[in-house]
Design an enzyme around this catalytic site. Structure first.
Site, PDB file in Angstrom:
ATOM      1  CE  LYS A 120      -7.783   5.479   1.651  1.00 31.47           C
ATOM      2  NZ  LYS A 120      -7.932   5.881   3.055  1.00 31.47           N
ATOM      3  CD  GLU A 155     -13.910   3.285  -3.551  1.00 32.20           C
ATOM      4  OE1 GLU A 155     -13.920   3.473  -4.780  1.00 32.20           O
ATOM      5  OE2 GLU A 155     -12.865   3.058  -2.914  1.00 32.20           O
ATOM      6  CB  SER A 198      -1.853   5.056   7.019  1.00 31.79           C
ATOM      7  OG  SER A 198      -2.749   5.032   8.122  1.00 31.79           O
TER       8      SER A 198
HETATM    9  C1  LIG Z   1      -8.173   4.899   4.069  1.00 29.10           C
HETATM   10  C2  LIG Z   1      -7.201   4.865   5.152  1.00 29.10           C
HETATM   11  C3  LIG Z   1      -6.703   3.657   5.690  1.00 29.10           C
HETATM   12  C4  LIG Z   1      -7.223   2.313   5.291  1.00 29.10           C
HETATM   13  O1  LIG Z   1      -7.075   1.976   3.952  1.00 29.10           O
HETATM   14  P1  LIG Z   1      -5.990   0.948   3.432  1.00 29.10           P
HETATM   15  O2  LIG Z   1      -6.341   0.771   2.006  1.00 29.10           O
HETATM   16  O3  LIG Z   1      -6.110  -0.314   4.225  1.00 29.10           O
HETATM   17  O4  LIG Z   1      -4.662   1.572   3.612  1.00 29.10           O
HETATM   18  C5  LIG Z   1      -5.717   3.709   6.658  1.00 29.10           C
HETATM   19  N1  LIG Z   1      -5.255   4.886   7.117  1.00 29.10           N
HETATM   20  C6  LIG Z   1      -5.709   6.067   6.636  1.00 29.10           C
HETATM   21  C7  LIG Z   1      -5.138   7.338   7.200  1.00 29.10           C
HETATM   22  C8  LIG Z   1      -6.693   6.102   5.644  1.00 29.10           C
HETATM   23  O5  LIG Z   1      -7.131   7.283   5.197  1.00 29.10           O
END
Ligand SMILES: *Cc1c(COP(=O)(O)O)cnc(C)c1O
Length: 400
Positions: A89, A111, A377
């Protein structure tokens, strides 16, 4: 280029900017300003510098030896979990705050659902000494208390939202309402590839550093700059967009995305928007939406707070319908099991969001020479309690 945004802000039939009259000028100004800013030398220099020295990029591309053997392929993990604040993020919030500064805005709103985007926004606001207000559903404020405390410690004001189901979708609506009241001085930092044009394109471009690095790192490690297959989880679609950005028009690359099935797509407890959604307008964008027959938004349900959104980025709605991407719905119990598996096989505790991508591996068939890149992610520190509460779903790894 058929999967990138067109000059009207659409991806096929999806996208656009469906905003109230009062925001029209604001959104139009941003549409005019964003590309010249992103392409300016000034912006690029500062963005690159912060990604390197503040976020810690490039994030490693790690060859996962044991998991490769298990899944009969050459599996590389793109380690977004190692970024500052623990997920992908921050790539986006760094870019958008620089954009806000260039546009002369003085007040930042955002948000958040699980709180990851809220923390990433509060972090860059502290860094840039900007006023920060975060909208978060009251239910999430309770569920994700540590992240609320982190945001407050970073100097942000957190507003619990008590409308609707009091979760992410309601927080988005409240942020848009606030923006309507302060269009002149406020910049809304959107957290995923959603919202009115140009946000999906802005966020995809800010996250595209992920696939830019994958290209270079794969070339160094394998002598070839593309994988046979990319795998990512998808909530609103930002880490997925970043992972695939430089490969969307490359037909040699198979793309597999894992959305949150919750209890299953044939139940009422799911967040699998691409499987279960129908065309509608949500938060300024025409896209696939989970809704009732008369157009009321349905609550999304998943064990993973970060995937808990009843819509999907318009680019992903378009790509899925065009069969460019293969989208799988991964259920809660599969994700939990996969999270434990990665933990025990490679010593990496993934965010439960990312564990959905790991779970997709067991549904795919590879040959030993095939190169697969999976984006982790985020890290699982925030999810340890959830993993422990669901130890019974960990299969062979739950015996401790
Ligand atoms: C917020 C988040 C997501 C999902 O958001 P995307 O916009 O689809 O990437 C996925 N993995 C993590 C670790 C997150 O914090």
């Amino acid at each position: 280029m058929k999967f990138k945004v067109d000059e009207n802000g659409f991806y096929g039939q999806f996208g656009g900017a469906y905003v109230p009259e009062i925001l029209y000028k604001c959104v139009h100004d941003l549409q005019e300003a964003y590309l010249p800013i992103i392409e300016s030398e000034d912006f690029k220099k500062e963005y690159r510098h912060l990604l390197r020295d503040y976020v810690g990029r490039p994030s490693p591309l790690y060859f996962a030896k044991r998991m490769s053997e298990r899944y009969n392929c050459q599996l590389y993990l793109k380690r977004e979990d190692l970024n500052h604040t623990g997920a992908h993020k921050i790539n986006n919030t760094i870019g958008q705050i620089l954009m806000a500064k260039k546009m002369g805005k003085t007040r930042i709103i955002a948000e958040t659902g699980a709180g990851q985007h809220g923390v990433a926004t509060a972090t860059v606001c502290a860094l840039m000494n900007m006023h920060c207000e975060i909208f978060m559903g009251a239910t999430d404020v309770e569920r994700q208390h540590t992240n609320v405390e982190r945001m407050r410690m970073l100097g942000a004001q957190v507003h619990p939202v008590t409308t609707g189901n009091m979760t992410l979708s309601d927080a988005c609506s409240q942020a848009i309402r606030d923006w309507c009241c302060h269009p002149a001085d406020t910049f809304y930092i959107v957290g995923s590839t959603m919202g009115p044009h140009p946000y999906p394109d802005i966020v995809a471009r800010m996250q595209s550093v992920i696939s830019e690095e994958i290209k270079q790192q794969l070339l160094e490690k394998t002598g070839r700059d593309y994988p046979d297959c990319l795998v990512a989880c998808i909530g609103g679609g930002s880490n997925a967009a970043g992972t695939i950005y430089h490969y969307v028009d490359d037909e040699r690359v198979r793309i597999v995305l894992a959305e949150a099935g919750g209890h299953g797509i044939d139940t009422d407890y799911t967040a699998a928007t691409i499987h279960c959604g129908t065309e509608g307008i949500l938060h300024g964008s025409r896209t696939l939406v989970m809704q009732t027959d008369d157009g009321q938004i349905k609550e999304a349900f998943t064990i993973s707070a970060g995937l808990d959104y009843p819509g999907i980025g318009p680019m992903h709605a378009h790509m899925a319908l065009a069969h460019r991407t293969e989208v799988m719905a991964v259920n809660d119990d599969e994700a939990i099991r996969a999270g434990y598996e990665l933990t025990r096989m490679e010593g990496i505790i993934p965010a439960i969001e990312s564990a959905h991508a790991v779970a997709a591996l067991s549904r795919l068939h590879f040959t030993p020479d095939q190169v697969v890149v999976l984006t982790v992610s985020g890290r699982g520190d925030k999810d340890v309690q959830t993993y422990l509460n669901n130890k019974d779903k960990a299969g062979e790894y739950g015996d401790f």
